[in-house]
Design a protein around this motif. Structure first.
Motif, PDB file in Angstrom:
ATOM      1  N   ALA A  27       0.852  -1.189   0.000  1.00 34.86           N
ATOM      2  CA  ALA A  27       0.000   0.000   0.000  1.00 34.86           C
ATOM      3  C   ALA A  27       0.895   1.248   0.000  1.00 34.86           C
ATOM      4  O   ALA A  27       2.030   1.208   0.486  1.00 34.86           O
ATOM      5  N   PRO A  28       0.383   2.355  -0.539  1.00 27.40           N
ATOM      6  CA  PRO A  28       1.194   3.593  -0.538  1.00 27.40           C
ATOM      7  C   PRO A  28       1.626   3.989   0.875  1.00 27.40           C
ATOM      8  O   PRO A  28       0.855   3.870   1.821  1.00 27.40           O
ATOM      9  N   LEU A  29       2.855   4.438   0.977  1.00 25.34           N
ATOM     10  CA  LEU A  29       3.431   4.858   2.248  1.00 25.34           C
ATOM     11  C   LEU A  29       4.094   6.214   2.099  1.00 25.34           C
ATOM     12  O   LEU A  29       4.514   6.583   1.011  1.00 25.34           O
ATOM     13  N   LYS A  30       4.232   6.909   3.212  1.00 27.37           N
ATOM     14  CA  LYS A  30       5.121   8.063   3.284  1.00 27.37           C
ATOM     15  C   LYS A  30       6.450   7.523   3.786  1.00 27.37           C
ATOM     16  O   LYS A  30       6.497   6.669   4.667  1.00 27.37           O
ATOM     17  N   ARG A  31       7.522   8.004   3.199  1.00 35.29           N
ATOM     18  CA  ARG A  31       8.859   7.590   3.595  1.00 35.29           C
ATOM     19  C   ARG A  31       9.687   8.835   3.887  1.00 35.29           C
ATOM     20  O   ARG A  31       9.663   9.784   3.103  1.00 35.29           O
ATOM     21  N   TYR A  32      10.417   8.789   4.974  1.00 34.58           N
ATOM     22  CA  TYR A  32      11.282   9.902   5.343  1.00 34.58           C
ATOM     23  C   TYR A  32      12.678   9.392   5.648  1.00 34.58           C
ATOM     24  O   TYR A  32      12.846   8.408   6.370  1.00 34.58           O
ATOM     25  N   LEU A  71      11.996   6.182   8.121  1.00 31.24           N
ATOM     26  CA  LEU A  71      10.657   6.142   8.702  1.00 31.24           C
ATOM     27  C   LEU A  71       9.672   5.840   7.595  1.00 31.24           C
ATOM     28  O   LEU A  71       9.634   6.534   6.575  1.00 31.24           O
ATOM     29  N   ARG A  72       8.899   4.783   7.781  1.00 28.76           N
ATOM     30  CA  ARG A  72       7.815   4.427   6.859  1.00 28.76           C
ATOM     31  C   ARG A  72       6.524   4.532   7.651  1.00 28.76           C
ATOM     32  O   ARG A  72       6.392   3.933   8.717  1.00 28.76           O
TER      33      ARG A  72
END
Length: 168
Positions: A27-32, A71-72
């Motif tokens: 699924a789409p994630l934000k990644r930092y 970070l995911r």
């Protein structure tokens, strides 16, 4: 013009299923990408505990180096800037996608092109490595489940390599 702004994922949305393994797009994630001189400074910004041992994961954060974390998190998560503290927080969400390998042959499939002994790779561990010549980040999410982060530009190639290896 709006068609140019619509992005397609570089791999099929339908999972590939072979004997003992499935490969699917996460699924789409934000990644930092998180960089800090000390884990404490990063914990202050995030208001959360971060793992301090390289390879450890905690709360969606993986420690990849002595001053580097990944970070995911959920796609709608907002991130503080860290202004005024010795930290760097960079949104790298569009750079990568995540392929999920699961099933009793998941580790075997990854080891067809990865130099690590994933049979002895603990659940909850993360590392940056390669699959053949492509840089990936592996997070072992369960005994038979791996998250494989790969740069979007290499994703189609990696999907093809995984599905070819899985079919043998």
């Amino acid at each position: 013009m709006s068609d140019a702004l619509f992005r397609n994922d570089p791999v099929p949305s339908t999972p590939y299923v072979a004997d003992g393994v499935s490969i699917s797009l996460a699924a789409p994630l934000k990644r930092y990408s998180l960089r800090a001189r000390t884990a404490e400074a990063l914990e202050t910004v995030l208001n959360a505990k971060v793992p301090q041992k390289i390879g450890a994961t905690e709360g969606g954060i993986a420690c990849l180096g002595p001053d580097e974390w990944l970070l995911r998190t959920a796609a709608e998560t907002a991130m503080p800037t860290g202004a005024g503290l010795p930290v760097a927080i960079t949104d790298i969400s569009e750079r990568s996608i995540c392929l999920v390998l699961e099933g009793p042959r998941a580790a075997e499939l990854l080891m067809t092109g990865c130099p690590l002994d994933l049979d002895n790779f603990a659940v909850g561990r993360a590392t940056r490595t390669i699959y053949e010549t492509v840089e990936i980040t592996i997070i072992r999410d369960g005994e038979d489940r791996f998250h494989v982060e790969v740069w979007r530009s290499f994703a189609a190639w990696l999907w093809t390599a995984f599905t070819a290896a899985a079919s043998h």
